[in-house]
Design an enzyme around this catalytic site. Structure first.
Site, mmCIF file in Angstrom:
data_model
loop_
_atom_site.group_PDB
_atom_site.id
_atom_site.type_symbol
_atom_site.label_atom_id
_atom_site.label_comp_id
_atom_site.label_asym_id
_atom_site.label_seq_id
_atom_site.Cartn_x
_atom_site.Cartn_y
_atom_site.Cartn_z
ATOM 1 N N ALA A 84 0.837 -1.204 0.000
ATOM 2 C CA ALA A 84 0.000 0.000 0.000
ATOM 3 C C ALA A 84 0.868 1.249 0.000
ATOM 4 O O ALA A 84 1.991 1.245 0.512
ATOM 5 C CB ALA A 84 -0.929 -0.003 1.209
ATOM 6 N N ASP A 85 0.315 2.310 -0.585
ATOM 7 C CA ASP A 85 0.992 3.605 -0.582
ATOM 8 C C ASP A 85 -0.082 4.682 -0.579
ATOM 9 O O ASP A 85 -1.116 4.537 -1.235
ATOM 10 C CB ASP A 85 1.889 3.768 -1.812
ATOM 11 C CG ASP A 85 2.816 4.963 -1.671
ATOM 12 O OD1 ASP A 85 3.784 4.867 -0.901
ATOM 13 O OD2 ASP A 85 2.554 5.995 -2.315
ATOM 14 N N THR A 86 0.156 5.762 0.157
ATOM 15 C CA THR A 86 -0.825 6.845 0.270
ATOM 16 C C THR A 86 -0.147 8.184 0.033
ATOM 17 O O THR A 86 0.945 8.430 0.551
ATOM 18 C CB THR A 86 -1.484 6.831 1.670
ATOM 19 O OG1 THR A 86 -2.127 5.573 1.869
ATOM 20 C CG2 THR A 86 -2.513 7.946 1.805
ATOM 21 N N GLY B 52 -3.036 3.636 -2.969
ATOM 22 C CA GLY B 52 -2.912 2.536 -3.912
ATOM 23 C C GLY B 52 -2.700 1.258 -3.125
ATOM 24 O O GLY B 52 -2.015 1.263 -2.102
#
Length: 192
Positions: free
Chosen positions: A68-70, A105
């Site tokens: 995950a990436d924010t 994501g």
């Protein structure tokens, strides 16, 4: 049952995944994040996939890795984590009194019977921040809550007093769009 691995050391992501009852391990990605993409939705998908693939290459047998990436974006400008307090102040000054978008994501990389599969998606949530004085911004920065968070704020912490509107998935702003993730993950956990 396959091992489920969260490729993140984020305590917030760990807490959110625990909330929905998934039995998982934590194995943070240590690979370098490289992305030339400037479109926030594409950028977070690419970085999430890099993280998931970095961990997946260390595993054998059947597994499911969640990466995950924010990021926070406003007017085409992407805000990651602040480098220092001055950078945090610049970000918060830009976000105060305005609406902005939070993109997370998520990438799933899983192996079943010797075959590896990949799926990625993003979720966007719009957040509106109340106008803030310089003193309020500096006070929030002094709390220390801002330094490890995209956009220099955590919606679930003391910054909550400045959030006056949200459109979309709250948990996405925290760092993991749990509802969408579970829609994708449940069929895999059921043997799909």
């Amino acid at each position: 049952m396959e091992r489920v691995i969260l490729a993140s050391a984020s305590p917030r992501r760990k807490e959110l995944l625990s909330l929905v009852g998934v039995d998982f391990e934590i194995l943070p990605s240590t690979g370098e994040e490289i992305c030339e993409e400037t479109e926030p939705s594409k950028m977070v998908e690419i970085l999430a996939l890099q993280k998931a693939e970095d961990v997946a290459k260390q595993l054998s047998s059947d597994f499911i890795v969640i990466g995950a990436d924010t990021v926070v974006a406003k007017d085409g400008v992407i805000f990651g984590k602040p480098m220092d307090e001055k950078h945090a102040s610049e970000m918060l000054t830009c976000l105060q009194g305005q609406k902005h978008q939070v993109y997370s994501g998520v990438a799933l990389v899983w192996a079943k019977n010797g075959t590896t599969y990949r799926k990625r998606f993003y979720v966007m949530t719009e957040v509106e921040v109340l106008p803030m004085s310089e003193q309020q911004i500096l006070g929030y920065i002094a709390s220390g809550d801002c330094m490890d968070k995209a956009g220099a704020y955590g919606i679930q912490g003391c910054f909550a007093e400045y959030i006056c509107g949200i459109s979309g998935d709250f948990y996405n702003v925290v760092g993991l769009p749990v509802s969408r993730l579970m829609q994708e993950l449940r069929p895999l956990l059921a043997g799909g």
